[in-house]
Design a protein around this motif. Structure first.
Motif, PDB file in Angstrom:
ATOM      1  N   ARG A  97       0.831  -1.043   0.082  1.00  0.00           N
ATOM      2  CA  ARG A  97      -0.128  -0.090  -0.064  1.00  0.00           C
ATOM      3  C   ARG A  97       0.992   1.279   0.002  1.00  0.00           C
ATOM      4  N   ARG A  98       0.007   2.282  -0.484  1.00  0.00           N
ATOM      5  CA  ARG A  98       1.061   3.616  -0.520  1.00  0.00           C
ATOM      6  C   ARG A  98       2.243   3.318  -1.396  1.00  0.00           C
ATOM      7  N   GLN A  99       3.420   4.227  -0.720  1.00  0.00           N
ATOM      8  CA  GLN A  99       4.407   4.325  -1.470  1.00  0.00           C
ATOM      9  C   GLN A  99       5.374   2.975  -1.188  1.00  0.00           C
ATOM     10  N   LYS A 100       6.476   2.548  -1.790  1.00  0.00           N
ATOM     11  CA  LYS A 100       7.301   1.431  -1.741  1.00  0.00           C
ATOM     12  C   LYS A 100       8.516   2.020  -0.836  1.00  0.00           C
ATOM     13  N   ASN A 101       8.532   1.390   0.424  1.00  0.00           N
ATOM     14  CA  ASN A 101       9.743   1.741   1.102  1.00  0.00           C
ATOM     15  C   ASN A 101       9.877   0.366   1.861  1.00  0.00           C
ATOM     16  N   ASN A 125       6.921  -0.431   4.419  1.00  0.00           N
ATOM     17  CA  ASN A 125       5.560  -0.937   3.653  1.00  0.00           C
ATOM     18  C   ASN A 125       5.971  -2.286   3.236  1.00  0.00           C
ATOM     19  N   GLU A 157       5.489  -4.753   5.865  1.00  0.00           N
ATOM     20  CA  GLU A 157       3.936  -4.971   6.091  1.00  0.00           C
ATOM     21  C   GLU A 157       3.330  -5.826   5.130  1.00  0.00           C
TER      22      GLU A 157
END
Length: 338
Positions: free
Chosen positions: A84-88, A91, A94
């Motif tokens: 979800r959201r940005q790739k880092n 995340n 998770e």
């Protein structure tokens, strides 16, 4: 705090941990360095740990299992939909934790140190063969640029290039002959290294009872047998032979909707090296089945006449993959069709 699942985003130096409880709530977020990762994992009670298949994944799998955890290795493409959201890293960890608890998720077969050793042999040999192929292509290009052409074949190249270098009647200069001689000597050295890897692979084959059982299948030799056993172990990570064939990319791709079923070419998923070995072995089976009267050869010949040579080759490779799974998962001996 009760943690049942941990997703770990592996890296070289910095690792991100994400822990979930039974309800899927995040109970742990932690960023650790390589030297403190095992200590951090040891502090958590035994649970399910999910990691992506990448360099070092099988090493960490063994380390985490030694601490009492259950480790599941998941392919990166199966993790991506849960990001979800940005790739880092945060995340990603998770997403791994969420993906690993999905009920119908498929996981990568685990590998022991011995299995990785055999895979190392195959990868090193493949690297030498690729270098040799590139070297022959370069020499053919040099000679073609001087107006000298010959057919594409490693065997033909060995015989022709040495004759061309020794032939004083052609227009090759002294510098060009010396360069080609150096490249030819390098190819001979690569040939020697390939033979050495072949010898080691044959030794592994002779010492492994599972490899010898698999090697009795038509179209499966020492290289294919050792490579498959090194990749899948006892084969029990797959529910049946078709799942293994699909994992190897030897089943049709689908583009179906409603009552309209569309089957295309094979998916080509999974390990390209294993698929290549099985297809090459199947090609030899199809070529030598002509004129034979046993039941298997009759099936191959009828399939070739009905569907063409290429489809028959893939069908034989698919069948061999299923037979390999049956031999390994059920610990049986190969019984050829009569």
């Amino acid at each position: 705090m009760t943690i049942t699942t941990i997703g770990i985003d592996l890296a070289k130096n910095v690792f991100e941990l994400c822990g979930l409880d039974d309800s899927g709530e995040i109970k742990l977020r932690r960023r650790v360095r390589r030297e403190t990762l095992l200590r951090a994992v040891a502090e958590v009670p035994a649970c399910v740990i999910g990691i992506e298949a990448c360099t070092g994944a099988f090493y960490w799998q063994r380390q985490f299992e030694a601490l009492g955890h259950e480790v599941r290795i998941i392919a990166p493409q199966h993790v991506k939909p849960f990001g979800r959201r940005q790739k880092n890293d945060r995340n990603d960890a998770e997403a791994i934790a969420i993906a690993v608890v999905q009920p119908r998720m498929r996981f990568v077969p685990k590998k022991s140190v011995a299995q990785q050793d055999v895979q190392t042999l195959h990868r090193a040999r493949r690297r030498m063969v690729n270098h040799r192929t590139a070297l022959v292509s370069q020499m053919r290009g040099i000679l073609l640029d001087r107006g000298i052409a010959f057919g594409q074949s490693i065997t033909r190249a060995r015989a022709m290039i040495s004759r061309i270098i020794e032939d004083e009647s052609n227009e090759l200069t002294k510098l060009c002959r010396e360069t080609l001689s150096s490249l030819l000597a390098l190819m001979a050295e690569i040939d020697m290294r390939v033979r050495e890897f072949d010898r080691r692979i044959d030794q592994v084959y002779r010492e492994s009872e599972a490899c010898r059982r698999v090697g009795k299948i038509r179209g499966v030799g020492p290289k294919t047998a050792t490579a498959v056993v090194a990749a899948i172990g006892d084969g029990r990570d797959f529910d049946n032979g078709r799942h293994m064939a699909a994992w190897l990319g030897l089943v049709p791709r689908q583009h179906s909707s409603g009552n309209r079923t569309v089957l295309m070419g094979i998916s080509k998923r999974g390990d390209q090296h294993l698929r290549t070995l099985l297809v090459h072995g199947a090609r030899a089976v199809v070529r030598t089945a002509v004129g034979k009267t046993d039941r298997f050869s009759q099936w191959v010949n009828e399939l070739r006449e009905r569907r063409g040579t290429n489809r028959a080759i893939v069908a034989v490779a698919n069948k061999n993959a299923r037979i390999i799974w049956a031999l390994l998962a059920k610990n049986e001996e190969y019984r050829p069709a009569t």
